[in-house]
Motif scaffolding. Structure first.
Motif, PDB file in Angstrom:
ATOM      1  N   TRP A   1       0.847  -1.189   0.000  1.00 19.84           N
ATOM      2  CA  TRP A   1       0.000   0.000   0.000  1.00 19.84           C
ATOM      3  C   TRP A   1       0.887   1.245   0.000  1.00 19.84           C
ATOM      4  CZ3 TRP A   1      -1.909  -2.486   5.025  1.00 19.84           C
ATOM      5  CH2 TRP A   1      -2.850  -3.480   4.756  1.00 19.84           C
ATOM      6  N   PHE A   2       0.379   2.292  -0.639  1.00 18.52           N
ATOM      7  CA  PHE A   2       0.971   3.617  -0.502  1.00 18.52           C
ATOM      8  C   PHE A   2      -0.032   4.510   0.188  1.00 18.52           C
ATOM      9  CE2 PHE A   2       1.748   8.001  -1.892  1.00 18.52           C
ATOM     10  CZ  PHE A   2       3.085   8.134  -1.537  1.00 18.52           C
ATOM     11  N   TYR A   3       0.392   5.138   1.268  1.00 17.35           N
ATOM     12  CA  TYR A   3      -0.435   6.085   2.002  1.00 17.35           C
ATOM     13  C   TYR A   3       0.024   7.501   1.658  1.00 17.35           C
ATOM     14  CZ  TYR A   3      -2.465   2.493   5.041  1.00 17.35           C
ATOM     15  OH  TYR A   3      -3.163   1.403   5.535  1.00 17.35           O
ATOM     16  N   ALA A   4      -0.880   8.293   1.133  1.00 16.46           N
ATOM     17  CA  ALA A   4      -0.578   9.685   0.823  1.00 16.46           C
ATOM     18  C   ALA A   4      -1.251  10.573   1.858  1.00 16.46           C
ATOM     19  CB  ALA A   4      -1.077  10.037  -0.574  1.00 16.46           C
ATOM     20  N   PRO A   5      -0.512  11.448   2.516  1.00 21.14           N
ATOM     21  CA  PRO A   5      -1.137  12.361   3.469  1.00 21.14           C
ATOM     22  C   PRO A   5      -2.060  13.346   2.759  1.00 21.14           C
ATOM     23  CG  PRO A   5       1.257  12.362   3.669  1.00 21.14           C
ATOM     24  CD  PRO A   5       0.918  11.650   2.405  1.00 21.14           C
ATOM     25  N   ASP A   6      -2.996  13.876   3.499  1.00 23.89           N
ATOM     26  CA  ASP A   6      -3.802  14.956   2.970  1.00 23.89           C
ATOM     27  C   ASP A   6      -2.931  16.197   2.795  1.00 23.89           C
ATOM     28  OD1 ASP A   6      -6.049  13.353   3.044  1.00 23.89           O
ATOM     29  OD2 ASP A   6      -6.622  14.005   5.058  1.00 23.89           O
ATOM     30  N   GLY A   7      -3.356  17.045   1.892  1.00 22.28           N
ATOM     31  CA  GLY A   7      -2.647  18.312   1.724  1.00 22.28           C
ATOM     32  C   GLY A   7      -1.809  18.345   0.469  1.00 22.28           C
ATOM     33  N   ASP A   8      -1.217  19.477   0.245  1.00 23.71           N
ATOM     34  CA  ASP A   8      -0.441  19.739  -0.959  1.00 23.71           C
ATOM     35  C   ASP A   8       0.866  18.960  -0.929  1.00 23.71           C
ATOM     36  OD1 ASP A   8       0.630  20.805  -3.239  1.00 23.71           O
ATOM     37  OD2 ASP A   8       1.082  22.761  -2.357  1.00 23.71           O
ATOM     38  N   ALA A   9       1.156  18.248  -2.021  1.00 26.50           N
ATOM     39  CA  ALA A   9       2.411  17.496  -2.124  1.00 26.50           C
ATOM     40  C   ALA A   9       3.430  18.251  -2.962  1.00 26.50           C
ATOM     41  CB  ALA A   9       2.149  16.121  -2.720  1.00 26.50           C
ATOM     42  N   ASN A  10       3.334  19.580  -2.982  1.00 27.42           N
ATOM     43  CA  ASN A  10       4.287  20.384  -3.751  1.00 27.42           C
ATOM     44  C   ASN A  10       5.708  20.092  -3.262  1.00 27.42           C
ATOM     45  OD1 ASN A  10       5.334  22.333  -5.470  1.00 27.42           O
ATOM     46  ND2 ASN A  10       5.149  23.946  -3.924  1.00 27.42           N
ATOM     47  N   GLY A  11       6.529  19.576  -4.153  1.00 28.75           N
ATOM     48  CA  GLY A  11       7.877  19.185  -3.752  1.00 28.75           C
ATOM     49  C   GLY A  11       7.953  17.791  -3.192  1.00 28.75           C
ATOM     50  N   GLY A  12       6.797  17.156  -2.952  1.00 29.97           N
ATOM     51  CA  GLY A  12       6.788  15.788  -2.464  1.00 29.97           C
ATOM     52  C   GLY A  12       6.739  15.686  -0.952  1.00 29.97           C
ATOM     53  N   HIS A  13       6.084  14.621  -0.490  1.00 31.84           N
ATOM     54  CA  HIS A  13       6.004  14.346   0.946  1.00 31.84           C
ATOM     55  C   HIS A  13       7.242  13.588   1.419  1.00 31.84           C
ATOM     56  CE1 HIS A  13       1.774  15.494   1.144  1.00 31.84           C
ATOM     57  NE2 HIS A  13       1.484  14.646   0.174  1.00 31.84           N
ATOM     58  N   PRO A  14       7.628  13.771   2.679  1.00 28.47           N
ATOM     59  CA  PRO A  14       8.555  12.806   3.273  1.00 28.47           C
ATOM     60  C   PRO A  14       7.872  11.443   3.313  1.00 28.47           C
ATOM     61  CG  PRO A  14       7.613  14.201   4.973  1.00 28.47           C
ATOM     62  CD  PRO A  14       7.152  14.766   3.654  1.00 28.47           C
ATOM     63  N   CYS A  15       8.643  10.378   3.274  1.00 28.62           N
ATOM     64  CA  CYS A  15       8.057   9.045   3.140  1.00 28.62           C
ATOM     65  C   CYS A  15       8.775   8.051   4.040  1.00 28.62           C
ATOM     66  CB  CYS A  15       8.137   8.574   1.685  1.00 28.62           C
ATOM     67  SG  CYS A  15       7.348   6.988   1.366  1.00 28.62           S
ATOM     68  N   VAL A  16       7.996   7.152   4.655  1.00 25.63           N
ATOM     69  CA  VAL A  16       8.516   6.082   5.500  1.00 25.63           C
ATOM     70  C   VAL A  16       8.258   4.746   4.808  1.00 25.63           C
ATOM     71  CG1 VAL A  16       8.383   4.958   7.752  1.00 25.63           C
ATOM     72  CG2 VAL A  16       8.031   7.435   7.571  1.00 25.63           C
ATOM     73  N   VAL A  17       9.297   3.931   4.648  1.00 28.92           N
ATOM     74  CA  VAL A  17       9.126   2.587   4.091  1.00 28.92           C
ATOM     75  C   VAL A  17       8.995   1.612   5.255  1.00 28.92           C
ATOM     76  CG1 VAL A  17      10.299   3.073   1.917  1.00 28.92           C
ATOM     77  CG2 VAL A  17      11.625   2.240   3.857  1.00 28.92           C
ATOM     78  N   MET A  18       8.073   0.640   5.100  1.00 24.97           N
ATOM     79  CA  MET A  18       7.687  -0.207   6.228  1.00 24.97           C
ATOM     80  C   MET A  18       7.419  -1.633   5.765  1.00 24.97           C
ATOM     81  SD  MET A  18       4.769   2.401   7.705  1.00 24.97           S
ATOM     82  CE  MET A  18       4.363   1.310   9.067  1.00 24.97           C
ATOM     83  N   ALA A  19       7.939  -2.610   6.510  1.00 30.14           N
ATOM     84  CA  ALA A  19       7.589  -4.014   6.312  1.00 30.14           C
ATOM     85  C   ALA A  19       7.523  -4.679   7.681  1.00 30.14           C
ATOM     86  CB  ALA A  19       8.611  -4.717   5.418  1.00 30.14           C
ATOM     87  N   HIS A  20       6.948  -5.883   7.713  1.00 35.67           N
ATOM     88  CA  HIS A  20       6.700  -6.538   8.999  1.00 35.67           C
ATOM     89  C   HIS A  20       7.847  -7.468   9.390  1.00 35.67           C
ATOM     90  CE1 HIS A  20       4.109  -6.992  12.334  1.00 35.67           C
ATOM     91  NE2 HIS A  20       2.977  -6.803  11.694  1.00 35.67           N
ATOM     92  N   GLY A  21       7.669  -8.107  10.533  1.00 35.14           N
ATOM     93  CA  GLY A  21       8.680  -8.983  11.089  1.00 35.14           C
ATOM     94  C   GLY A  21       8.549 -10.425  10.622  1.00 35.14           C
ATOM     95  N   PHE A  22       9.020 -11.348  11.431  1.00 31.80           N
ATOM     96  CA  PHE A  22       9.182 -12.755  11.086  1.00 31.80           C
ATOM     97  C   PHE A  22       7.848 -13.388  10.702  1.00 31.80           C
ATOM     98  CE2 PHE A  22       9.948 -17.244  11.718  1.00 31.80           C
ATOM     99  CZ  PHE A  22      11.285 -17.421  11.420  1.00 31.80           C
ATOM    100  N   SER A  23       7.649 -13.600   9.420  1.00 33.06           N
ATOM    101  CA  SER A  23       6.494 -14.279   8.800  1.00 33.06           C
ATOM    102  C   SER A  23       5.231 -13.442   8.754  1.00 33.06           C
ATOM    103  CB  SER A  23       6.185 -15.615   9.491  1.00 33.06           C
ATOM    104  OG  SER A  23       5.280 -15.487  10.579  1.00 33.06           O
ATOM    105  N   ALA A  24       5.187 -12.289   9.412  1.00 33.53           N
ATOM    106  CA  ALA A  24       3.953 -11.506   9.500  1.00 33.53           C
ATOM    107  C   ALA A  24       3.669 -10.789   8.179  1.00 33.53           C
ATOM    108  CB  ALA A  24       4.030 -10.500  10.640  1.00 33.53           C
ATOM    109  N   VAL A  25       2.403 -10.427   7.993  1.00 32.90           N
ATOM    110  CA  VAL A  25       1.971  -9.730   6.782  1.00 32.90           C
ATOM    111  C   VAL A  25       1.438  -8.355   7.169  1.00 32.90           C
ATOM    112  CG1 VAL A  25       1.513 -11.855   5.521  1.00 32.90           C
ATOM    113  CG2 VAL A  25      -0.330 -10.809   6.864  1.00 32.90           C
ATOM    114  N   LYS A  26       1.307  -7.505   6.169  1.00 35.47           N
ATOM    115  CA  LYS A  26       1.031  -6.090   6.425  1.00 35.47           C
ATOM    116  C   LYS A  26      -0.283  -5.859   7.161  1.00 35.47           C
ATOM    117  CE  LYS A  26      -0.796  -5.313   1.728  1.00 35.47           C
ATOM    118  NZ  LYS A  26      -0.823  -6.768   1.406  1.00 35.47           N
ATOM    119  N   GLU A  27      -1.267  -6.749   6.963  1.00 31.21           N
ATOM    120  CA  GLU A  27      -2.566  -6.561   7.629  1.00 31.21           C
ATOM    121  C   GLU A  27      -2.483  -6.761   9.137  1.00 31.21           C
ATOM    122  OE1 GLU A  27      -3.322  -7.472   3.350  1.00 31.21           O
ATOM    123  OE2 GLU A  27      -2.090  -8.406   4.923  1.00 31.21           O
ATOM    124  N   GLN A  28      -1.387  -7.292   9.620  1.00 33.82           N
ATOM    125  CA  GLN A  28      -1.229  -7.508  11.057  1.00 33.82           C
ATOM    126  C   GLN A  28      -0.705  -6.232  11.718  1.00 33.82           C
ATOM    127  OE1 GLN A  28       0.795 -11.305  10.198  1.00 33.82           O
ATOM    128  NE2 GLN A  28      -0.547 -12.261  11.708  1.00 33.82           N
TER     129      GLN A  28
END
Length: 306
Positions: free
Chosen positions: A17-44
């Motif tokens: 998934w990509f989460y875009a914050p509300d508001g103007d993205a002029n110049g682009g938003h800062p972004c955090v990349v995220m994944a889960h731990g041992f065997s877990a999936v993103k819905e957890q």
């Protein structure tokens, strides 16, 4: 706003998934990349963290590790295999994907991980200078200590023999040996044989994440045994690094993580959250852990806003 995404990771298609914050993205938003731990999936519960981050103006790239959840395994590789170094490289592919988007500021990328991936982001922060802030939650910092804690000492020899037999069988073209991630009876073989692991994984799989499977390859445990993220903590500086520790964590040894934190070089910050390993994802623990990571990324990524 959340959108489904996919990107290539050297032959494996990773989805998330990509989460875009509300508001103007002029110049682009800062972004955090995220994944889960041992065997877990993103819905957890990764969606919960991403929503907190997005509400603070941080875009998020949330993805399933290769061979788990919605993501493909690489051609010729089995699903449900956890190779920490492949997962670290996939974080790097996620960063490249984020930087390719017009609504992301390529110079303001953060990395968040939890448990096994909490260790990954420390390695990532040390080897990839595209990362401008790191936060690891309840991080595994020593695979050797994890193996010795989770496998009974009288089972070490038979386990090493099983690793060798699995390698021979795979070399002959056979199927990889598999084992459960969790088991209701903690005396039975499992990768994470603790009661709180069984409760959390089975509950979240039932309530939130039907794609989660209670199995990993035996080789996943062999690869865990040789993985030492704590060696990279002193190498992260000058990138700001945060560690969120649950001192009562009996899955990955919270006190070992806290000791490893002392080897990191400033700028750094430690946050203590109540309870054990899985308390970080729910209730008061979630309020503390999500707010701590949010504030860390806002401080170190928003400060560089163009």
């Amino acid at each position: 706003m959340r959108e489904d995404i996919s990107f290539d990771a050297e032959g494996a298609t990773l989805r998330g998934w990509f989460y875009a914050p509300d508001g103007d993205a002029n110049g682009g938003h800062p972004c955090v990349v995220m994944a889960h731990g041992f065997s877990a999936v993103k819905e957890q519960h990764l969606d919960d963290y991403a929503e907190v981050f997005a509400a603070a103006g941080l875009a998020c790239v949330v993805f399933d590790n290769r061979g788990f959840g919605a993501s493909d395994a690489a051609p010729g590789k089995p699903r449900q295999e956890i190779d920490p170094w492949e997962q670290i490289r996939d974080y790097q592919h996620a960063i490249t994907y984020a930087q390719s988007r017009d609504d992301v500021d390529a110079d303001r990328i953060g990395a968040w991980g939890s448990s096994y991936s909490g260790g990954h982001v420390y390695v990532l922060g040390a080897i990839d200078r595209r990362v401008k802030a790191v936060s690891g939650q309840a991080p595994l910092v020593s695979g050797r200590r994890g193996f010795e804690s989770l496998v009974r000492i009288d089972a070490w020899g038979p386990t090493w023999e099983a690793f060798a037999a699995d390698r021979l069988e795979r070399a002959r073209g056979g199927e990889p040996a598999m084992m459960p991630v969790v088991t209701e009876d903690p005396t039975q073989p499992a990768a994470l044989p603790t009661p709180d692991s069984y409760e959390w994984f089975t509950r979240t799989a039932r309530d939130r994440a039907p794609s989660w499977r209670n199995e990993v390859t035996l080789r996943s445990v062999e690869l865990l045994q040789g993985y030492e993220p704590r060696a990279f903590l002193p190498l992260i500086s000058p990138t700001p690094v945060q560690m969120v520790v649950t001192p009562n964590d009996r899955l990955i040894a919270g006190e070992l993580a806290a000791a490893a934190y002392e080897t990191a070089v400033h700028p750094k910050k430690i946050v203590i959250a109540p309870g054990g390993h899985f308390d970080a994802y729910q209730g008061p623990g979630f309020e503390i852990t999500s707010a701590a990571a949010r504030d860390w990324f806002v401080e170190h990524l928003q400060a560089g806003k163009h």
